[in-house]
Design a protein around this motif. Structure first.
Motif, PDB file in Angstrom:
ATOM      1  N   LEU A   1       0.841  -1.122   0.134  1.00 25.86           N
ATOM      2  CA  LEU A   1       0.169   0.089   0.032  1.00 25.86           C
ATOM      3  C   LEU A   1       0.971   1.227   0.014  1.00 25.86           C
ATOM      4  N   VAL A   2       2.047   1.356   0.868  1.00 21.60           N
ATOM      5  CA  VAL A   2       2.779   2.305   1.130  1.00 21.60           C
ATOM      6  C   VAL A   2       3.564   2.469  -0.436  1.00 21.60           C
ATOM      7  N   GLU A   3       3.968   1.460  -1.070  1.00 19.93           N
ATOM      8  CA  GLU A   3       4.704   1.749  -2.407  1.00 19.93           C
ATOM      9  C   GLU A   3       3.813   2.445  -3.387  1.00 19.93           C
ATOM     10  N   ASP A   4       2.445   2.018  -3.301  1.00 16.39           N
ATOM     11  CA  ASP A   4       1.408   2.518  -4.414  1.00 16.39           C
ATOM     12  C   ASP A   4       1.057   4.195  -3.974  1.00 16.39           C
ATOM     13  N   ALA A   5       0.940   4.163  -2.776  1.00 18.57           N
ATOM     14  CA  ALA A   5       0.767   5.753  -2.428  1.00 18.57           C
ATOM     15  C   ALA A   5       2.043   6.615  -2.669  1.00 18.57           C
TER      16      ALA A   5
END
Length: 159
Positions: free
Chosen positions: A141-145
């Motif tokens: 999730l963090v990589e995407d955001a």
């Protein structure tokens, strides 16, 4: 001109240091390391001065992100004077930040995942009480955001 970004979760030992580490790597890889400053904090001060959770460090290390040098700190009112983007991992921490926010804050205060492309999650779930799959989900999730945030900053601040 530089841009300052602060990631905020509850204890600053799982989600926000993960965001700090991943975003720092993306920023450095993009050549903007001198133009974008990054930090993380927690709305609670329970872990102040401590390294991130060992499971967080281990999960990030698999993706070549070193979080071991980071230390937890509590968010402070002065952060609103310092940071252009203050991004909460979930709605509870966002509500706490909104209570602290001065009326004249001109930066962006909001949920971090709003910058991502995935739509299943609005908040970064806290992996602290779960298994290793929770830490992997946080990283995904963090990589995407983080990719979306970097794109937004490049478009809004450096174009």
């Amino acid at each position: 001109m530089s841009v300052k970004v602060l990631f905020v979760c509850l204890g600053n030992i799982c989600r926000s240091p993960t965001a700090e580490g991943i975003f720092q790597k993306m920023v450095n890889d993009s050549g903007l390391g001198k133009r974008i400053q990054i930090d993380s904090a927690g709305t609670a001060n329970w872990h102040q001065g401590r390294a991130p959770d060992s499971r967080t460090i281990a999960a990030a290390k698999i993706r070549n992100i070193d979080l071991s040098v980071l230390r937890a700190r509590a968010v402070k009112a002065i952060d609103f004077d310092e940071f252009d983007y203050i991004l909460a991992m979930d709605k509870n921490n966002l509500a706490h930040l909104e209570d602290l926010k001065p009326a004249d804050y001109a930066g962006h205060l909001g949920l971090f995942l709003a910058f991502g492309k995935q739509t299943k999650y609005l908040e970064v779930p806290d992996p602290y009480h779960g298994g290793s799959d929770g830490f992997e989900l946080v990283l995904d999730l963090v990589e995407d955001a983080a990719a979306g945030l970097l794109e937004a900053i490049q478009k809004n601040k450096f174009s």
